[in-house]
Scaffold this motif. Structure first.
Motif, PDB file in Angstrom:
ATOM      1  N   ASP A 142      32.813  36.525  41.989  1.00 14.92           N
ATOM      2  CA  ASP A 142      33.265  37.257  40.808  1.00 14.92           C
ATOM      3  C   ASP A 142      32.467  36.851  39.572  1.00 14.92           C
ATOM      4  O   ASP A 142      32.066  37.686  38.763  1.00 14.92           O
ATOM      5  CB  ASP A 142      34.751  37.037  40.560  1.00 14.92           C
ATOM      6  CG  ASP A 142      35.628  37.675  41.638  1.00 14.92           C
ATOM      7  OD1 ASP A 142      35.094  38.531  42.384  1.00 14.92           O
ATOM      8  OD2 ASP A 142      36.809  37.311  41.734  1.00 14.92           O
ATOM      9  N   ASN A 167      35.263  33.391  46.521  1.00 13.27           N
ATOM     10  CA  ASN A 167      35.585  34.617  45.784  1.00 13.27           C
ATOM     11  C   ASN A 167      35.397  34.431  44.291  1.00 13.27           C
ATOM     12  O   ASN A 167      34.906  35.324  43.598  1.00 13.27           O
ATOM     13  CB  ASN A 167      37.014  35.079  46.089  1.00 13.27           C
ATOM     14  CG  ASN A 167      37.145  35.629  47.495  1.00 13.27           C
ATOM     15  OD1 ASN A 167      36.154  36.010  48.117  1.00 13.27           O
ATOM     16  ND2 ASN A 167      38.362  35.655  48.002  1.00 13.27           N
ATOM     17  N   GLU A 168      35.794  33.259  43.778  1.00 10.92           N
ATOM     18  CA  GLU A 168      35.623  32.995  42.352  1.00 10.92           C
ATOM     19  C   GLU A 168      34.149  32.965  41.976  1.00 10.92           C
ATOM     20  O   GLU A 168      33.745  33.522  40.953  1.00 10.92           O
ATOM     21  CB  GLU A 168      36.288  31.671  41.973  1.00 10.92           C
ATOM     22  CG  GLU A 168      37.786  31.742  41.924  1.00 10.92           C
ATOM     23  CD  GLU A 168      38.415  30.389  41.608  1.00 10.92           C
ATOM     24  OE1 GLU A 168      37.674  29.461  41.228  1.00 10.92           O
ATOM     25  OE2 GLU A 168      39.634  30.278  41.760  1.00 10.92           O
ATOM     26  N   GLU A 193      41.490  28.520  53.317  1.00  9.05           N
ATOM     27  CA  GLU A 193      41.986  29.327  52.199  1.00  9.05           C
ATOM     28  C   GLU A 193      41.379  28.858  50.878  1.00  9.05           C
ATOM     29  O   GLU A 193      40.946  29.667  50.056  1.00  9.05           O
ATOM     30  CB  GLU A 193      43.510  29.239  52.139  1.00  9.05           C
ATOM     31  CG  GLU A 193      44.137  30.148  51.124  1.00  9.05           C
ATOM     32  CD  GLU A 193      45.652  30.066  51.178  1.00  9.05           C
ATOM     33  OE1 GLU A 193      46.249  29.946  50.099  1.00  9.05           O
ATOM     34  OE2 GLU A 193      46.214  30.105  52.280  1.00  9.05           O
ATOM     35  N   ALA A 194      41.312  27.556  50.670  1.00  8.50           N
ATOM     36  CA  ALA A 194      40.731  27.017  49.442  1.00  8.50           C
ATOM     37  C   ALA A 194      39.238  27.343  49.371  1.00  8.50           C
ATOM     38  O   ALA A 194      38.716  27.679  48.310  1.00  8.50           O
ATOM     39  CB  ALA A 194      40.942  25.510  49.375  1.00  8.50           C
ATOM     40  N   ARG A 250      37.770  29.930  50.798  1.00  9.80           N
ATOM     41  CA  ARG A 250      37.676  31.366  50.531  1.00  9.80           C
ATOM     42  C   ARG A 250      37.899  31.666  49.052  1.00  9.80           C
ATOM     43  O   ARG A 250      37.190  32.463  48.449  1.00  9.80           O
ATOM     44  CB  ARG A 250      38.712  32.119  51.373  1.00  9.80           C
ATOM     45  CG  ARG A 250      38.122  33.022  52.406  1.00  9.80           C
ATOM     46  CD  ARG A 250      39.149  33.878  53.109  1.00  9.80           C
ATOM     47  NE  ARG A 250      40.497  33.358  53.223  1.00  9.80           N
ATOM     48  CZ  ARG A 250      40.939  32.607  54.226  1.00  9.80           C
ATOM     49  NH1 ARG A 250      40.140  32.282  55.205  1.00  9.80           N
ATOM     50  NH2 ARG A 250      42.184  32.192  54.259  1.00  9.80           N
ATOM     51  N   ASP A 251      38.915  31.020  48.471  1.00  5.48           N
ATOM     52  CA  ASP A 251      39.204  31.234  47.048  1.00  5.48           C
ATOM     53  C   ASP A 251      38.025  30.809  46.180  1.00  5.48           C
ATOM     54  O   ASP A 251      37.654  31.488  45.226  1.00  5.48           O
ATOM     55  CB  ASP A 251      40.456  30.478  46.631  1.00  5.48           C
ATOM     56  CG  ASP A 251      41.720  31.066  47.230  1.00  5.48           C
ATOM     57  OD1 ASP A 251      41.668  32.227  47.709  1.00  5.48           O
ATOM     58  OD2 ASP A 251      42.756  30.370  47.226  1.00  5.48           O
ATOM     59  N   ALA A 252      37.437  29.665  46.501  1.00  7.96           N
ATOM     60  CA  ALA A 252      36.297  29.176  45.719  1.00  7.96           C
ATOM     61  C   ALA A 252      35.113  30.135  45.855  1.00  7.96           C
ATOM     62  O   ALA A 252      34.419  30.416  44.874  1.00  7.96           O
ATOM     63  CB  ALA A 252      35.903  27.782  46.182  1.00  7.96           C
TER      64      ALA A 252
END
Length: 141
Positions: free
Chosen positions: A116, A112-113, A105-106, A108-110
């Motif tokens: 973006d 995605n950031e 999850e971490a 994936r978040d990194a």
């Protein structure tokens, strides 16, 4: 029981264990040096032989006593855990599956950031000479 959780008991137990280990080292060194074999023609045991066997006896004696005290401590700890299961703290630890999920999850978040930020950078990047008079890109026409 909760005996091993008392600081006073733990300190006394390990001080006694340390002193017993030192005494075992001394006794092992004496008995090892006394049991050293004679390698010559009857002239007695050599000093080198006494030192080597004394060191071996000291190491074996010290390790044996330290292992006994450590084994008794682990046994007391196991008895305490069985006698008091309500103090079980296994819920405080995550399973390996939970840790893998948290990592994914971490990650994936990194990702995605960073995606973006890259997309926003591309939107904002326009070369000034590529613009026509109304602010639209001349390249996209």
């Amino acid at each position: 029981m909760r005996l091993i959780h008392r600081k006073g008991f733990a300190v006394v137990y390990w001080v006694v264990a340390f002193l017993a280990t030192v005494l075992a080292i001394i006794a092992g060194a004496r008995s090892g040096a006394g049991a050293a074999p004679e390698f010559s023609d009857g002239s007695g045991t050599s000093v080198g032989s006494q030192i080597l066997f004394g060191l071996g006896g000291a190491v074996l004696g010290g390790l044996l006593v330290a292992a006994i005290f450590a084994g008794v401590w682990i046994g007391l700890w196991a008895l305490d855990r069985r006698a008091n299961p309500e103090f079980d703290d296994r819920d405080d630890y995550d399973t390996l599956d939970d840790l893998d999920d948290d990592f994914d999850e971490a990650e994936r978040d990194a990702q995605n950031e960073s995606d973006d930020e890259f997309a926003e950078g591309e939107r904002n990047f326009v070369d000034e000479h590529d613009l026509d008079g109304d602010g639209r890109s001349a390249v996209r026409r």
